[in-house]
Design a protein around this motif. Structure first.
Motif, PDB file in Angstrom:
ATOM      1  N   THR A 159     -22.915  17.025  65.560  1.00  0.00           N
ATOM      2  CA  THR A 159     -22.013  16.770  64.255  1.00  0.00           C
ATOM      3  C   THR A 159     -21.278  17.523  64.258  1.00  0.00           C
ATOM      4  O   THR A 159     -21.018  18.756  64.825  1.00  0.00           O
ATOM      5  N   ALA A 160     -20.192  17.760  63.176  1.00  0.00           N
ATOM      6  CA  ALA A 160     -19.403  18.443  62.903  1.00  0.00           C
ATOM      7  C   ALA A 160     -19.770  19.703  62.342  1.00  0.00           C
ATOM      8  O   ALA A 160     -19.344  20.508  62.189  1.00  0.00           O
ATOM      9  N   ARG A 161     -21.008  19.142  60.682  1.00  0.00           N
ATOM     10  CA  ARG A 161     -21.477  19.870  60.476  1.00  0.00           C
ATOM     11  C   ARG A 161     -22.095  21.023  60.822  1.00  0.00           C
ATOM     12  O   ARG A 161     -21.893  22.646  60.779  1.00  0.00           O
ATOM     13  N   ALA A 162     -22.710  20.953  62.469  1.00  0.00           N
ATOM     14  CA  ALA A 162     -23.488  21.676  63.313  1.00  0.00           C
ATOM     15  C   ALA A 162     -22.588  22.129  63.812  1.00  0.00           C
ATOM     16  O   ALA A 162     -23.055  23.932  63.915  1.00  0.00           O
ATOM     17  N   LEU A 163     -21.644  21.865  64.063  1.00  0.00           N
ATOM     18  CA  LEU A 163     -20.506  22.570  64.954  1.00  0.00           C
ATOM     19  C   LEU A 163     -19.425  23.949  63.930  1.00  0.00           C
ATOM     20  O   LEU A 163     -19.616  24.600  64.508  1.00  0.00           O
ATOM     21  N   ALA A 164     -19.676  23.426  62.646  1.00  0.00           N
ATOM     22  CA  ALA A 164     -18.899  24.134  61.837  1.00  0.00           C
ATOM     23  C   ALA A 164     -20.234  25.239  61.357  1.00  0.00           C
ATOM     24  O   ALA A 164     -18.996  25.973  61.138  1.00  0.00           O
ATOM     25  N   GLN A 215     -15.879  13.220  57.473  1.00  0.00           N
ATOM     26  CA  GLN A 215     -16.014  14.607  56.865  1.00  0.00           C
ATOM     27  C   GLN A 215     -15.040  15.962  57.206  1.00  0.00           C
ATOM     28  O   GLN A 215     -14.789  15.847  58.710  1.00  0.00           O
ATOM     29  N   ILE A 216     -14.710  16.576  56.776  1.00  0.00           N
ATOM     30  CA  ILE A 216     -13.493  17.530  57.268  1.00  0.00           C
ATOM     31  C   ILE A 216     -14.008  18.992  56.669  1.00  0.00           C
ATOM     32  O   ILE A 216     -14.434  19.178  55.306  1.00  0.00           O
ATOM     33  N   PHE A 217     -14.211  19.788  57.478  1.00  0.00           N
ATOM     34  CA  PHE A 217     -14.829  20.925  57.342  1.00  0.00           C
ATOM     35  C   PHE A 217     -14.074  22.124  57.231  1.00  0.00           C
ATOM     36  O   PHE A 217     -13.114  22.161  58.370  1.00  0.00           O
ATOM     37  N   ARG A 218     -12.998  22.445  56.400  1.00  0.00           N
ATOM     38  CA  ARG A 218     -12.618  24.209  56.874  1.00  0.00           C
ATOM     39  C   ARG A 218     -12.961  25.493  56.530  1.00  0.00           C
ATOM     40  O   ARG A 218     -13.840  25.391  55.754  1.00  0.00           O
ATOM     41  N   LEU A 219     -12.658  26.007  57.999  1.00  0.00           N
ATOM     42  CA  LEU A 219     -13.488  27.762  57.865  1.00  0.00           C
ATOM     43  C   LEU A 219     -12.385  28.182  57.860  1.00  0.00           C
ATOM     44  O   LEU A 219     -11.867  28.437  58.356  1.00  0.00           O
ATOM     45  N   THR A 220     -11.951  29.620  57.177  1.00  0.00           N
ATOM     46  CA  THR A 220     -12.011  30.618  56.371  1.00  0.00           C
ATOM     47  C   THR A 220     -12.117  32.333  57.984  1.00  0.00           C
ATOM     48  O   THR A 220     -13.279  32.352  58.750  1.00  0.00           O
ATOM     49  N   TYR A 221     -11.538  32.891  57.628  1.00  0.00           N
ATOM     50  CA  TYR A 221     -12.023  34.439  58.278  1.00  0.00           C
ATOM     51  C   TYR A 221     -12.408  34.721  58.535  1.00  0.00           C
ATOM     52  O   TYR A 221     -13.066  35.093  59.428  1.00  0.00           O
ATOM     53  N   GLY A 234     -15.751  33.039  57.564  1.00  0.00           N
ATOM     54  CA  GLY A 234     -17.012  32.812  57.988  1.00  0.00           C
ATOM     55  C   GLY A 234     -17.316  31.523  56.775  1.00  0.00           C
ATOM     56  O   GLY A 234     -17.814  31.211  56.584  1.00  0.00           O
ATOM     57  N   SER A 235     -16.297  31.443  55.591  1.00  0.00           N
ATOM     58  CA  SER A 235     -16.504  30.792  54.707  1.00  0.00           C
ATOM     59  C   SER A 235     -16.664  29.478  55.020  1.00  0.00           C
ATOM     60  O   SER A 235     -15.077  28.885  55.823  1.00  0.00           O
ATOM     61  N   VAL A 236     -16.983  28.255  54.427  1.00  0.00           N
ATOM     62  CA  VAL A 236     -17.347  26.901  54.836  1.00  0.00           C
ATOM     63  C   VAL A 236     -17.076  25.842  53.789  1.00  0.00           C
ATOM     64  O   VAL A 236     -17.854  26.859  52.732  1.00  0.00           O
ATOM     65  N   ALA A 237     -16.209  25.016  53.895  1.00  0.00           N
ATOM     66  CA  ALA A 237     -15.380  24.342  52.619  1.00  0.00           C
ATOM     67  C   ALA A 237     -15.481  22.603  53.062  1.00  0.00           C
ATOM     68  O   ALA A 237     -14.819  22.842  53.375  1.00  0.00           O
ATOM     69  N   ASP A 238     -16.076  21.757  52.903  1.00  0.00           N
ATOM     70  CA  ASP A 238     -16.233  20.822  52.043  1.00  0.00           C
ATOM     71  C   ASP A 238     -15.405  20.048  51.389  1.00  0.00           C
ATOM     72  O   ASP A 238     -15.933  19.574  50.807  1.00  0.00           O
ATOM     73  N   GLU A 239     -14.263  19.799  52.881  1.00  0.00           N
ATOM     74  CA  GLU A 239     -13.122  19.026  52.013  1.00  0.00           C
ATOM     75  C   GLU A 239     -12.976  17.801  52.156  1.00  0.00           C
ATOM     76  O   GLU A 239     -13.402  17.005  52.785  1.00  0.00           O
ATOM     77  N   ARG A 240     -11.918  17.061  50.654  1.00  0.00           N
ATOM     78  CA  ARG A 240     -11.743  15.575  50.583  1.00  0.00           C
ATOM     79  C   ARG A 240     -10.549  15.409  50.862  1.00  0.00           C
ATOM     80  O   ARG A 240      -9.741  15.444  50.750  1.00  0.00           O
ATOM     81  N   GLY A 241     -10.779  14.522  51.801  1.00  0.00           N
ATOM     82  CA  GLY A 241      -9.420  12.935  51.837  1.00  0.00           C
ATOM     83  C   GLY A 241      -8.344  14.352  52.388  1.00  0.00           C
ATOM     84  O   GLY A 241      -7.365  13.622  53.621  1.00  0.00           O
ATOM     85  N   PHE A 242      -7.673  15.633  52.097  1.00  0.00           N
ATOM     86  CA  PHE A 242      -6.666  16.316  53.093  1.00  0.00           C
ATOM     87  C   PHE A 242      -7.282  17.890  53.179  1.00  0.00           C
ATOM     88  O   PHE A 242      -8.053  18.727  51.903  1.00  0.00           O
ATOM     89  N   VAL A 243      -5.851  18.716  53.654  1.00  0.00           N
ATOM     90  CA  VAL A 243      -6.527  20.320  53.369  1.00  0.00           C
ATOM     91  C   VAL A 243      -5.203  20.532  54.574  1.00  0.00           C
ATOM     92  O   VAL A 243      -4.379  19.654  55.231  1.00  0.00           O
TER      93      VAL A 243
END
Length: 263
Positions: free
Chosen positions: A95-100, A135-141, A143-152
């Motif tokens: 899953t994307a969540r596990a990979l994120a 599911q769209i997960f954004r990860l920053t430098y 290690g912060s993870v954000a669950d985005e909706r629609g676009f990023v």
């Protein structure tokens, strides 16, 4: 005996964060946006060999901005992780969540323990059976993870790009509509000047929920020109559709009838 030079931990973290943000801001932007039949990825990238967007597994894709060598190593590690997990357990367990979460641990460890953080920002996206399950997960430098909706939007001037996307995007848009919106956002300069981007300057791919299993496909050539409404689209009526899978980058524990993930 001389005393070692002392730097407060909060100053060290601030300096590392500023360093990483400056490196990411120098990169060309990538936009990930949902549409009625899946998730689209649009990057300003004239290279046809060094991809910013790649397939990870059946319904999972990866997009990144920043230093190519740094995010490429994470992409390859993600493919290996997904391949091993899918082979050891079941393909649905990838899953994307596990990979994120795995990527977040790596990014966080490098940010806190190494002298130089990774100058990258990444998105891990998974297409579901309907738009609500995407599911769209954004990860920053760091290690912060954000669950985005629609676009990023990632990369240079990402805040302004996301503001424009929030104005123009709506649920249920077609692929043609979201691609034109993304290109319009990418072409908007910081000083009000606009740039014209054609298909030769763009890297475009989608996770198509209507494909039977491997959802990832690249969109290039006349098909992309037609979707963008550029003049070269006239050749698309007679030319075959150039909708390509990615280039295979890692081996896969699958039968010959089930090709592995692509890059």
């Amino acid at each position: 005996m001389t005393m070692p030079f002392y730097v407060p931990p909060e100053q060290v973290m601030k300096d590392r964060a500023d360093f990483a943000r400056k490196g990411i801001a120098r990169g060309r932007s990538v936009i990930v946006v949902g549409y009625d039949k899946g998730i689209a990825f649009v990057a300003e990238n004239p290279s046809r060999a060094l991809h910013k967007v790649s397939e990870i597994y059946d319904r999972i894709a990866f997009a990144a901005v920043g230093r190519y060598n740094e995010f490429e190593s994470l992409r390859v590690a993600g493919i290996r992780y997904a391949d091993l997990r899918g082979y050891s357990y079941d393909r649905t367990d990838v899953t994307a969540r596990a990979l994120a979460n795995t990527y977040a641990q790596t990014l966080g460890a490098v940010f806190t323990q190494e002298s130089k953080p990774l100058e990258i920002e990444i998105v891990v996206a998974e297409v579901g059976t309907d738009p609500d399950s995407d599911q769209i997960f954004r990860l920053t430098y760091d290690g912060s993870v954000a669950d985005e909706r629609g676009f990023v939007a990632m990369g240079g001037a990402s805040d302004a790009a996301e503001e424009r996307l929030s104005t123009g995007w709506r649920a249920g848009m077609t692929l043609e509509e979201v691609l034109r919106l993304a290109v319009d956002v990418l072409g908007a300069g910081d000083n009000g000047e606009r740039r014209s981007l054609d298909e030769g300057q763009l890297e475009v791919a989608v996770l198509d929920r209507e494909r039977p299993r491997r959802s990832f496909r690249r969109i290039v050539g006349p098909v992309l020109a037609r979707l963008l409404g550029t003049p070269s689209a006239t050749s698309a009526t007679s030319a075959p559709a150039e909708v390509l899978p990615g280039n295979t980058s890692e081996s896969s524990h699958e039968s010959p009838q089930e090709p592995g993930p692509t890059g």
